[in-house]
Design a protein around this motif. Structure first.
Motif, PDB file in Angstrom:
ATOM      1  N   ALA A  83       0.804  -0.888   0.320  1.00 28.14           N
ATOM      2  CA  ALA A  83       0.029  -0.133   0.262  1.00 28.14           C
ATOM      3  C   ALA A  83       1.087   0.921   0.131  1.00 28.14           C
ATOM      4  CB  ALA A  83      -1.046   0.567   1.636  1.00 28.14           C
ATOM      5  N   ASP A  84       2.000   1.065   0.449  1.00 29.48           N
ATOM      6  CA  ASP A  84       2.953   1.965   1.065  1.00 29.48           C
ATOM      7  C   ASP A  84       3.511   2.654  -0.642  1.00 29.48           C
ATOM      8  OD1 ASP A  84       1.695   2.889   2.800  1.00 29.48           O
ATOM      9  OD2 ASP A  84       3.359   1.946   4.302  1.00 29.48           O
ATOM     10  N   GLY A  85       4.108   1.459  -1.104  1.00 28.20           N
ATOM     11  CA  GLY A  85       4.393   1.321  -2.742  1.00 28.20           C
ATOM     12  C   GLY A  85       6.128   1.143  -1.981  1.00 28.20           C
ATOM     13  N   THR A  86       6.005   0.693  -0.999  1.00 27.73           N
ATOM     14  CA  THR A  86       7.885   0.115  -0.437  1.00 27.73           C
ATOM     15  C   THR A  86       7.932  -0.860  -0.108  1.00 27.73           C
ATOM     16  OG1 THR A  86       6.789   0.177   1.961  1.00 27.73           O
ATOM     17  CG2 THR A  86       7.949   1.979   1.201  1.00 27.73           C
ATOM     18  N   ALA A  87       7.344  -2.277  -1.239  1.00 23.58           N
ATOM     19  CA  ALA A  87       7.322  -3.157  -0.899  1.00 23.58           C
ATOM     20  C   ALA A  87       8.261  -4.261  -1.924  1.00 23.58           C
ATOM     21  CB  ALA A  87       5.976  -4.626  -1.051  1.00 23.58           C
ATOM     22  N   LYS A  88       9.477  -5.060  -1.260  1.00 25.78           N
ATOM     23  CA  LYS A  88       9.902  -6.115  -1.652  1.00 25.78           C
ATOM     24  C   LYS A  88       9.281  -6.736  -3.060  1.00 25.78           C
ATOM     25  CE  LYS A  88      14.103  -4.546   0.369  1.00 25.78           C
ATOM     26  NZ  LYS A  88      15.775  -4.305   0.767  1.00 25.78           N
ATOM     27  N   VAL A  89       9.945  -7.018  -4.160  1.00 26.29           N
ATOM     28  CA  VAL A  89      10.033  -8.323  -4.225  1.00 26.29           C
ATOM     29  C   VAL A  89       9.946  -9.925  -3.684  1.00 26.29           C
ATOM     30  CG1 VAL A  89      11.649  -9.027  -5.797  1.00 26.29           C
ATOM     31  CG2 VAL A  89       9.856  -9.795  -6.853  1.00 26.29           C
ATOM     32  N   SER A  90       8.616 -10.707  -3.825  1.00 27.45           N
ATOM     33  CA  SER A  90       8.474 -11.660  -2.708  1.00 27.45           C
ATOM     34  C   SER A  90       8.172 -12.314  -3.943  1.00 27.45           C
ATOM     35  CB  SER A  90       8.850 -11.323  -1.319  1.00 27.45           C
ATOM     36  OG  SER A  90       7.496 -11.001  -1.705  1.00 27.45           O
ATOM     37  N   PHE A  91       7.837 -13.956  -2.873  1.00 27.63           N
ATOM     38  CA  PHE A  91       7.004 -15.138  -3.212  1.00 27.63           C
ATOM     39  C   PHE A  91       5.167 -14.351  -3.020  1.00 27.63           C
ATOM     40  CE2 PHE A  91       3.944 -18.751  -1.516  1.00 27.63           C
ATOM     41  CZ  PHE A  91       3.885 -19.425  -2.908  1.00 27.63           C
ATOM     42  N   LEU A  92       5.155 -13.332  -1.775  1.00 26.77           N
ATOM     43  CA  LEU A  92       3.743 -13.391  -1.177  1.00 26.77           C
ATOM     44  C   LEU A  92       2.968 -11.983  -2.006  1.00 26.77           C
ATOM     45  CD1 LEU A  92       1.362 -13.726   0.570  1.00 26.77           C
ATOM     46  CD2 LEU A  92       2.987 -12.479   2.448  1.00 26.77           C
ATOM     47  N   SER A  93       4.454 -10.319  -2.106  1.00 20.03           N
ATOM     48  CA  SER A  93       3.784 -10.165  -3.388  1.00 20.03           C
ATOM     49  C   SER A  93       3.195 -10.078  -4.042  1.00 20.03           C
ATOM     50  CB  SER A  93       4.613  -8.697  -2.537  1.00 20.03           C
ATOM     51  OG  SER A  93       6.114  -9.196  -3.766  1.00 20.03           O
ATOM     52  N   MET A  94       4.264 -11.334  -4.693  1.00 13.97           N
ATOM     53  CA  MET A  94       3.431 -11.068  -6.568  1.00 13.97           C
ATOM     54  C   MET A  94       2.377 -12.437  -6.286  1.00 13.97           C
ATOM     55  SD  MET A  94       7.341 -11.986  -8.237  1.00 13.97           S
ATOM     56  CE  MET A  94       6.589 -12.544  -9.570  1.00 13.97           C
ATOM     57  N   HIS A  95       2.440 -13.194  -5.452  1.00 16.48           N
ATOM     58  CA  HIS A  95       0.907 -13.581  -5.288  1.00 16.48           C
ATOM     59  C   HIS A  95      -0.343 -12.302  -4.875  1.00 16.48           C
ATOM     60  CE1 HIS A  95       2.530 -18.017  -6.468  1.00 16.48           C
ATOM     61  NE2 HIS A  95       3.416 -17.504  -6.378  1.00 16.48           N
ATOM     62  N   LEU A  96       0.239 -11.977  -3.803  1.00 14.75           N
ATOM     63  CA  LEU A  96      -1.576 -11.222  -4.268  1.00 14.75           C
ATOM     64  C   LEU A  96      -1.347 -10.173  -5.275  1.00 14.75           C
ATOM     65  CD1 LEU A  96      -0.326  -9.747  -0.083  1.00 14.75           C
ATOM     66  CD2 LEU A  96      -1.697 -11.880  -0.931  1.00 14.75           C
ATOM     67  N   GLU A  97      -0.036  -9.754  -5.531  1.00 14.19           N
ATOM     68  CA  GLU A  97      -0.416  -8.977  -6.941  1.00 14.19           C
ATOM     69  C   GLU A  97      -1.655  -9.572  -8.066  1.00 14.19           C
ATOM     70  OE1 GLU A  97       3.036  -7.788  -8.693  1.00 14.19           O
ATOM     71  OE2 GLU A  97       3.299  -6.317  -6.781  1.00 14.19           O
ATOM     72  N   GLU A  98      -1.242 -10.908  -8.218  1.00 13.72           N
ATOM     73  CA  GLU A  98      -1.709 -12.039  -9.573  1.00 13.72           C
ATOM     74  C   GLU A  98      -2.961 -11.874  -8.371  1.00 13.72           C
ATOM     75  OE1 GLU A  98      -2.021 -14.583 -12.557  1.00 13.72           O
ATOM     76  OE2 GLU A  98      -0.497 -12.331 -11.205  1.00 13.72           O
ATOM     77  N   LEU A  99      -3.261 -12.118  -7.048  1.00 17.05           N
ATOM     78  CA  LEU A  99      -4.764 -12.637  -6.788  1.00 17.05           C
ATOM     79  C   LEU A  99      -5.708 -11.308  -7.208  1.00 17.05           C
ATOM     80  CD1 LEU A  99      -5.212 -14.203  -3.285  1.00 17.05           C
ATOM     81  CD2 LEU A  99      -5.484 -15.535  -5.386  1.00 17.05           C
ATOM     82  N   ALA A 100      -4.856 -10.101  -6.769  1.00 16.20           N
ATOM     83  CA  ALA A 100      -5.707  -8.193  -7.392  1.00 16.20           C
ATOM     84  C   ALA A 100      -6.192  -8.564  -8.813  1.00 16.20           C
ATOM     85  CB  ALA A 100      -4.745  -7.807  -6.546  1.00 16.20           C
ATOM     86  N   ARG A 101      -5.139  -9.218  -9.892  1.00 14.57           N
ATOM     87  CA  ARG A 101      -5.048  -8.994 -10.939  1.00 14.57           C
ATOM     88  C   ARG A 101      -5.842  -9.961 -11.101  1.00 14.57           C
ATOM     89  NH1 ARG A 101      -4.014 -11.328 -15.817  1.00 14.57           N
ATOM     90  NH2 ARG A 101      -3.366 -13.411 -13.968  1.00 14.57           N
ATOM     91  N   GLN A 102      -6.505 -11.079 -10.378  1.00 16.78           N
ATOM     92  CA  GLN A 102      -7.240 -11.849 -11.356  1.00 16.78           C
ATOM     93  C   GLN A 102      -8.685 -11.711 -10.494  1.00 16.78           C
ATOM     94  OE1 GLN A 102      -5.793 -15.901 -10.940  1.00 16.78           O
ATOM     95  NE2 GLN A 102      -4.052 -15.609 -11.793  1.00 16.78           N
ATOM     96  N   GLY A 103      -9.009 -10.986  -9.521  1.00 16.18           N
ATOM     97  CA  GLY A 103     -10.246 -10.155  -8.683  1.00 16.18           C
ATOM     98  C   GLY A 103      -9.960 -11.388  -8.287  1.00 16.18           C
ATOM     99  N   LYS A 104      -9.525 -12.494  -7.358  1.00 13.43           N
ATOM    100  CA  LYS A 104      -9.309 -14.351  -6.523  1.00 13.43           C
ATOM    101  C   LYS A 104      -9.007 -13.199  -4.881  1.00 13.43           C
ATOM    102  CE  LYS A 104      -9.131 -17.278 -10.815  1.00 13.43           C
ATOM    103  NZ  LYS A 104      -8.595 -18.189 -10.657  1.00 13.43           N
TER     104      LYS A 104
END
Length: 363
Positions: A83-104
């Motif tokens: 939310a702050d735009g400070t997250a580093k790439v990680s397993f968790l951040s990438m999957h959360l981004e993908e869930l948001a993109r898919q609306g799941k």
């Protein structure tokens, strides 16, 4: 921790370490899968915690807050950073981004990602710290990756000639002006052999993950009824004399082609079998390789000395549990060259690695 949550451990009082150690202690207290009374008699889970012999009920009850904390604390931190735009790439951040993109983003989807991240870290990690003359404290149940790394260090203490040979290979290929990286792997066959021998010599998971027979079967005249629990004796397989000559001997050359070696197979089966094979095996192997190669490149592993200056030869003693690891032992780990400290320091603080990490995770 960094691969899973994008969090880099920089001190021993990091809250992530405290949580991880708490979870590791829970795993140690729980015992081996399939070996507790409730595994054999599921109805025992309904017993009250005060019932005599119902220790497993108390372990499960007391573990719930810590397990929940390990699932939720990193998740909340990564969500805040995203939310702050400070997250580093990680397993968790990438999957959360993908869930948001898919609306799941249902509670079930979010929980699945939390658990997957929890398992990813739990399979490979633990912590240890200390000065140059250190006691590697392995009293808690360790991840297989960390356990294998400790076994590698213990083996180097008992076989300084192997360490010297491995370092000579690294010096010839890499030199001492930089650290080892994955592009060097094909040119370092002996290092690869040392790693696999550490994995085979003392298998971190002596008993494979329990399986259940989905139908009646017969193996070498033995009837196995449907529903039977089957546990692979991985320790026996890694020490099979018909496959590995002098199996109790630490001998990296055994994997080299003849005549330099004996062309024995790498023990890749230690990561499991069939469709339930460890999904993190490539990450584990790569993590172990870069760790072992980097340690050999940058440091000398030597025996500690007592107050009289006599070398302390560590005993080959291991904890026998779900994950088997060396008992605490002393050693000295010192830089090989004057530049080693600065090379390691620069690598640890190099945030430009995030782009490469994103590519690796994406692949």
């Amino acid at each position: 921790m960094e691969i899973t949550y994008g969090h880099r451990i920089m001190s021993d009082d990091d809250p992530y370490i405290e949580i991880a150690q708490g979870v590791n202690q829970i795993v140690a207290d729980a015992g081996n899968p399939g070996m507790t009374p409730v595994d054999l008699l599921p109805f025992l889970k309904y017993l009250p915690a005060w019932f005599p012999g119902a220790w497993f009920i108390r372990v499960a009850r007391d573990a719930q807050p810590m397990i929940a904390k390990f699932r939720n604390y990193p998740y909340n931190e990564v969500k805040r950073q995203m939310a702050d735009g400070t997250a580093k790439v990680s397993f968790l951040s990438m999957h959360l981004e993908e869930l948001a993109r898919q609306g799941k983003q249902t509670p079930e989807d979010i929980n699945a990602v939390k658990v997957a991240a929890f398992q990813l870290f739990g399979a490979g990690g633990d912590t240890a710290s200390g000065p140059n003359t250190c006691l590697l404290n392995t009293s808690k149940t360790l991840g297989q990756t960390f356990s294998a790394l400790l076994t590698f260090i213990l083996a180097m203490l008992h076989h300084p000639e192997i360490q010297k040979k491995a370092q000579e290979e690294i010096d010839k290929v890499v030199g001492n002006d930089r650290l080892v990286d994955f592009s060097d792997r094909d040119a370092l066959p002996y290092i690869n052999c040392v790693l696999w021998e550490a994995i085979r010599w003392h298998q971190a998971a002596p008993l494979g993950v329990p399986r259940r027979a989905m139908s009646d079967d017969v193996y070498k005249g033995m009837f196995i009824p449907k529903g039977s629990m089957i546990v692979a004796n991985m320790r026996a397989i890694t020490l099979e004399e018909n496959v590995y000559a002098e199996p109790h001997k630490f001998c990296p050359e055994r994997y080299l082609p003849k005549p330099a070696g004996n062309s024995e197979p790498f023990p890749t089966f230690t990561f499991g079998h069939g469709r339930r094979i460890c999904p993190g095996r490539f990450l584990a192997e790569n993590s172990l390789w870069i760790a072992a190669a980097s340690i050999l490149s940058a440091f000398n592993i030597s025996r500690a000395r007592d107050s009289k200056g006599k070398e302390i030869v560590p005993k080959l003693e291991f904890v026998n549990a779900l994950i088997s690891h060396p008992k605490p032992f002393q050693c000295e780990i010192r830089p090989r060259f004057e530049r080693t400290a600065s090379l390691v320091h620069n690598a640890v603080h190099d945030d430009s690695l995030d782009a490469e990490a994103r590519n690796i995770l994406a692949d």
